[in-house]
Design a protein around this motif. Structure first.
Motif, PDB file in Angstrom:
ATOM      1  N   SER A 302       0.942  -1.095   0.217  1.00  0.00           N
ATOM      2  CA  SER A 302      -0.064   0.111  -0.104  1.00  0.00           C
ATOM      3  C   SER A 302       0.804   1.099   0.009  1.00  0.00           C
ATOM      4  O   SER A 302       0.951   1.937   1.079  1.00  0.00           O
ATOM      5  N   PRO A 303       1.724   1.454  -0.943  1.00  0.00           N
ATOM      6  CA  PRO A 303       2.509   2.470  -1.167  1.00  0.00           C
ATOM      7  C   PRO A 303       1.735   3.827  -1.050  1.00  0.00           C
ATOM      8  O   PRO A 303       0.517   4.129  -1.621  1.00  0.00           O
ATOM      9  N   PRO A 304       2.319   4.834  -0.350  1.00  0.00           N
ATOM     10  CA  PRO A 304       1.389   6.139   0.142  1.00  0.00           C
ATOM     11  C   PRO A 304       1.183   6.920  -1.236  1.00  0.00           C
ATOM     12  O   PRO A 304       0.154   7.546  -1.123  1.00  0.00           O
ATOM     13  N   LEU A 305       2.092   6.933  -2.638  1.00  0.00           N
ATOM     14  CA  LEU A 305       1.578   7.352  -3.638  1.00  0.00           C
ATOM     15  C   LEU A 305       1.102   6.140  -4.467  1.00  0.00           C
ATOM     16  O   LEU A 305       2.017   5.589  -4.974  1.00  0.00           O
ATOM     17  N   ALA A 306      -0.036   5.702  -4.769  1.00  0.00           N
ATOM     18  CA  ALA A 306      -0.421   4.764  -5.677  1.00  0.00           C
ATOM     19  C   ALA A 306       0.005   4.961  -6.950  1.00  0.00           C
ATOM     20  O   ALA A 306       0.487   3.932  -7.950  1.00  0.00           O
ATOM     21  N   VAL A 307      -0.145   6.259  -7.442  1.00  0.00           N
ATOM     22  CA  VAL A 307       0.256   6.582  -9.067  1.00  0.00           C
ATOM     23  C   VAL A 307       1.121   7.858  -8.878  1.00  0.00           C
ATOM     24  O   VAL A 307       0.696   8.928  -8.030  1.00  0.00           O
ATOM     25  N   LEU A 308       2.102   7.811  -9.473  1.00  0.00           N
ATOM     26  CA  LEU A 308       3.136   8.948  -9.594  1.00  0.00           C
ATOM     27  C   LEU A 308       3.127   9.623 -10.928  1.00  0.00           C
ATOM     28  O   LEU A 308       3.170   9.242 -12.085  1.00  0.00           O
ATOM     29  N   PRO A 309       2.739  11.236 -10.618  1.00  0.00           N
ATOM     30  CA  PRO A 309       2.821  11.719 -12.092  1.00  0.00           C
ATOM     31  C   PRO A 309       4.528  12.081 -12.295  1.00  0.00           C
ATOM     32  O   PRO A 309       4.906  12.561 -11.377  1.00  0.00           O
ATOM     33  N   GLY A 310       4.955  12.482 -13.429  1.00  0.00           N
ATOM     34  CA  GLY A 310       4.449  11.696 -14.498  1.00  0.00           C
ATOM     35  C   GLY A 310       5.583  11.646 -15.310  1.00  0.00           C
ATOM     36  O   GLY A 310       6.642  12.251 -14.934  1.00  0.00           O
ATOM     37  N   ARG A 311       5.727  11.081 -16.477  1.00  0.00           N
ATOM     38  CA  ARG A 311       6.856  10.860 -17.397  1.00  0.00           C
ATOM     39  C   ARG A 311       6.456  11.274 -18.944  1.00  0.00           C
ATOM     40  O   ARG A 311       5.164  11.144 -19.246  1.00  0.00           O
ATOM     41  N   PHE A 312       7.105  11.997 -19.807  1.00  0.00           N
ATOM     42  CA  PHE A 312       6.982  12.170 -21.016  1.00  0.00           C
ATOM     43  C   PHE A 312       7.707  11.663 -21.987  1.00  0.00           C
ATOM     44  O   PHE A 312       8.924  11.797 -22.021  1.00  0.00           O
ATOM     45  N   ALA A 313       7.073  10.900 -23.121  1.00  0.00           N
ATOM     46  CA  ALA A 313       7.815  10.214 -24.040  1.00  0.00           C
ATOM     47  C   ALA A 313       8.648  11.215 -24.749  1.00  0.00           C
ATOM     48  O   ALA A 313       8.114  12.036 -25.420  1.00  0.00           O
ATOM     49  N   THR A 314      10.008  10.928 -25.033  1.00  0.00           N
ATOM     50  CA  THR A 314      10.888  11.750 -25.772  1.00  0.00           C
ATOM     51  C   THR A 314      10.898  11.638 -27.433  1.00  0.00           C
ATOM     52  O   THR A 314      11.509  12.323 -28.087  1.00  0.00           O
ATOM     53  N   ALA A 315      10.294  10.403 -27.788  1.00  0.00           N
ATOM     54  CA  ALA A 315      10.133   9.999 -29.102  1.00  0.00           C
ATOM     55  C   ALA A 315       9.285   8.674 -28.955  1.00  0.00           C
ATOM     56  O   ALA A 315       8.861   8.221 -28.131  1.00  0.00           O
ATOM     57  N   ASP A 316       8.981   8.504 -30.071  1.00  0.00           N
ATOM     58  CA  ASP A 316       7.855   7.246 -30.297  1.00  0.00           C
ATOM     59  C   ASP A 316       8.519   5.887 -30.006  1.00  0.00           C
ATOM     60  O   ASP A 316       9.766   5.733 -30.268  1.00  0.00           O
ATOM     61  N   CYS A 317       7.929   5.177 -29.358  1.00  0.00           N
ATOM     62  CA  CYS A 317       8.583   4.121 -28.744  1.00  0.00           C
ATOM     63  C   CYS A 317       7.205   2.900 -28.602  1.00  0.00           C
ATOM     64  O   CYS A 317       5.981   3.432 -28.433  1.00  0.00           O
ATOM     65  N   GLU A 318       7.854   1.636 -28.176  1.00  0.00           N
ATOM     66  CA  GLU A 318       6.639   0.786 -27.771  1.00  0.00           C
ATOM     67  C   GLU A 318       7.094   0.472 -26.178  1.00  0.00           C
ATOM     68  O   GLU A 318       8.126   0.426 -25.581  1.00  0.00           O
ATOM     69  N   LEU A 319       5.986   0.436 -25.412  1.00  0.00           N
ATOM     70  CA  LEU A 319       6.137   0.087 -23.828  1.00  0.00           C
ATOM     71  C   LEU A 319       4.706  -0.671 -23.636  1.00  0.00           C
ATOM     72  O   LEU A 319       3.734  -0.506 -23.752  1.00  0.00           O
ATOM     73  N   GLY A 320       5.281  -1.937 -23.143  1.00  0.00           N
ATOM     74  CA  GLY A 320       4.193  -2.795 -22.663  1.00  0.00           C
ATOM     75  C   GLY A 320       2.946  -3.083 -23.647  1.00  0.00           C
ATOM     76  O   GLY A 320       1.912  -3.268 -23.318  1.00  0.00           O
ATOM     77  N   GLY A 321       3.433  -3.489 -24.908  1.00  0.00           N
ATOM     78  CA  GLY A 321       2.578  -3.651 -26.028  1.00  0.00           C
ATOM     79  C   GLY A 321       1.807  -2.455 -26.605  1.00  0.00           C
ATOM     80  O   GLY A 321       1.194  -2.621 -27.473  1.00  0.00           O
ATOM     81  N   GLN A 322       2.095  -1.150 -26.171  1.00  0.00           N
ATOM     82  CA  GLN A 322       1.387  -0.020 -26.603  1.00  0.00           C
ATOM     83  C   GLN A 322       2.180   0.701 -27.370  1.00  0.00           C
ATOM     84  O   GLN A 322       3.618   0.942 -26.906  1.00  0.00           O
ATOM     85  N   GLN A 323       1.853   1.466 -28.472  1.00  0.00           N
ATOM     86  CA  GLN A 323       2.614   2.540 -29.196  1.00  0.00           C
ATOM     87  C   GLN A 323       2.578   3.809 -28.778  1.00  0.00           C
ATOM     88  O   GLN A 323       1.398   4.390 -28.736  1.00  0.00           O
ATOM     89  N   VAL A 324       3.401   4.112 -27.963  1.00  0.00           N
ATOM     90  CA  VAL A 324       3.580   5.394 -27.309  1.00  0.00           C
ATOM     91  C   VAL A 324       4.243   6.690 -28.126  1.00  0.00           C
ATOM     92  O   VAL A 324       5.251   6.161 -28.959  1.00  0.00           O
ATOM     93  N   ARG A 325       3.563   7.727 -28.434  1.00  0.00           N
ATOM     94  CA  ARG A 325       4.099   8.778 -29.215  1.00  0.00           C
ATOM     95  C   ARG A 325       4.759   9.841 -28.662  1.00  0.00           C
ATOM     96  O   ARG A 325       4.581   9.920 -27.343  1.00  0.00           O
ATOM     97  N   ALA A 326       5.713  10.417 -29.354  1.00  0.00           N
ATOM     98  CA  ALA A 326       6.599  11.482 -28.684  1.00  0.00           C
ATOM     99  C   ALA A 326       5.656  12.370 -27.793  1.00  0.00           C
ATOM    100  O   ALA A 326       4.626  12.939 -28.719  1.00  0.00           O
ATOM    101  N   GLY A 327       5.766  12.947 -26.797  1.00  0.00           N
ATOM    102  CA  GLY A 327       4.986  14.163 -26.144  1.00  0.00           C
ATOM    103  C   GLY A 327       4.017  13.335 -25.374  1.00  0.00           C
ATOM    104  O   GLY A 327       3.141  14.260 -24.667  1.00  0.00           O
ATOM    105  N   ASP A 328       3.714  11.901 -25.169  1.00  0.00           N
ATOM    106  CA  ASP A 328       2.802  11.453 -24.512  1.00  0.00           C
ATOM    107  C   ASP A 328       3.056  11.671 -23.116  1.00  0.00           C
ATOM    108  O   ASP A 328       4.185  11.561 -22.761  1.00  0.00           O
TER     109      ASP A 328
END
Length: 420
Positions: A302-328
């Protein structure tokens, strides 16, 4: 920009997620909606089953993001700032004018002149000022401040035989200690507790409360430039990195909010674990169990922050099977990542002695105040259980409730009784 529905009840939205692959037809979950926050971990589990370790979600204002649910995917995003930057000036929705100036996401995600918002050399310069100043304060006897304020909090209810340890102990004790470490007057603590809580909840008041915090810290910065003292604010001001007033104030804000929010939340959870198990309490009092071991368990489960903001993709890439775009935008599921069945296939897997959890984040932006938070929690629990022998929960553990937001899940109350 589309506004949040007035009743806050819709869970699904027809908007495609940021960077969504062409042809995707699924709807993104509103992570802030009532159905999502009623049981966040059930929401995480459903999203994991539907999308895998990275899922499309919507934040307040129907802002698009990827929620990272997998442990390994969180590690990749946290440990590789060249690929996933913390600098929100890369955020495509912000660049293209889709984020309102008064969005409740701005206090959590907006760019600031602090070490958290930057990478590379600027980050190293500012991070060094923070860690050096923290170390100086910690070496001046943080535990004696915790003991002082813990006894002061307990004095207010010790004669009554009952208390609610959330509003009367865990919510305020960390802030009282922080005001002393920062060089703030104790009287500012109450206002700062309320403003930190509202910021984390989000909603209409988030920006206003952030501004209140900044006003207090601007006054502190001006005061400490004129009258230095043995405190964290003076340490930042006098550091060889030569921080300007804006940088000093924003680092005071960063540490204040992060340290208070996480420490108060974790202290409540540790007390809940201690009081919810008679063997835990007995073993703690007898010395067979340490507070450190219980904290470690809570960090995983039960970490005190369950969800941490945030990161921004610097280029198009694949993460966990999803196509992440630059700036996402990616938001990091520390809580669901710690429970990833890929690394913890069985519920209740033993974690004591294993510090590989995500609760402190990871990589260059890993939390620099871990030792201070740990000292506050350990000392606060030890003072309480030894000051009030016979401490017992006043309600069945099943009656305890939580309030969740996008970022955290907090215990509402922890009623106890004790002999007087």
């Amino acid at each position: 920009m589309n506004a949040q529905p007035s009743d806050g009840t819709r869970l699904e939205a027809p908007l495609p997620p940021a960077g969504c692959p062409v042809g995707h037809t699924g709807a993104a979950t509103r992570l802030y909606a009532a159905e999502s926050t009623a049981d966040p971990y059930a929401t995480y589990s459903r999203l994991r089953k539907q999308y895998g370790p990275v899922a499309p979600v919507l934040l307040e204002g129907d802002v698009r993001a990827w929620l990272v649910l997998g442990y390994r995917e969180n590690r990749r995003a946290l440990d590789n700032p060249g690929q996933f930057s913390r600098d929100s000036r890369r955020w495509r929705d912000w660049q293209e004018g889709r984020i309102e100036e008064m969005s409740p996401l701005i206090p959590m995600l907006g760019w600031r002149p602090d070490c958290l918002s930057q990478d590379g050399e600027p980050h190293q310069r500012l991070r060094g000022a923070v860690t050096d100043s923290m170390a100086t304060v910690a070496n001046r006897g943080i535990r004696r401040h915790v003991v002082h304020f813990a006894h002061k909090q307990i004095d207010a209810f010790a004669h009554t035989g009952r208390a609610d340890l959330v509003p009367q102990y865990s919510e305020h004790l960390p802030m009282l200690v922080l005001t002393r470490l920062f060089g703030l007057p104790e009287s500012d603590g109450e206002q700062l507790v309320a403003s930190c809580a509202q910021m984390m909840r989000g909603g209409e008041g988030a920006v206003e409360h952030n501004e209140r915090i900044m006003r207090v810290l601007a006054e502190l910065t001006a005061h400490k430039r004129a009258e230095p003292g043995p405190d964290f604010a003076t340490g930042l001001i006098e550091h060889p990195a030569c921080l300007d007033d804006d940088e000093v104030q924003n680092h005071l804000r960063l540490v204040l909010i992060a340290a208070h929010t996480t420490t108060s939340n974790l202290l409540a959870r540790v007390l809940q674990a201690v009081l919810g198990s008679s063997s835990h309490l007995a073993d703690l009092v007898s010395g067979q169990l340490t507070v450190t071991a219980i904290v470690e368990e809570m960090m995983w489960n039960s970490p005190p922050l369950a969800v941490l903001p945030g990161r921004f993709a610097t280029a198009d890439c694949e993460l966990g099977g999803q196509q992440v775009r630059a700036g996402d935008l990616l938001i990091l599921g520390l809580g669901p990542g710690n429970l990833d069945p890929e690394i913890r296939p069985r519920t209740g897997t033993a974690v004591r002695g294993n510090q590989a959890h995500l609760a402190f984040s990871s990589g260059p932006h890993e939390c620099p105040g871990q030792a201070i938070g740990q000292a506050i929690i350990e000392t606060a629990v030890e003072v309480l259980v030894h000051r009030l022998p016979g401490l017992r929960p006043a309600v069945d553990p099943a009656e305890l409730t939580d309030t969740a937001s996008t970022w955290e899940t907090r215990l509402d109350r922890l009623p106890v009784t004790f002999p007087v």
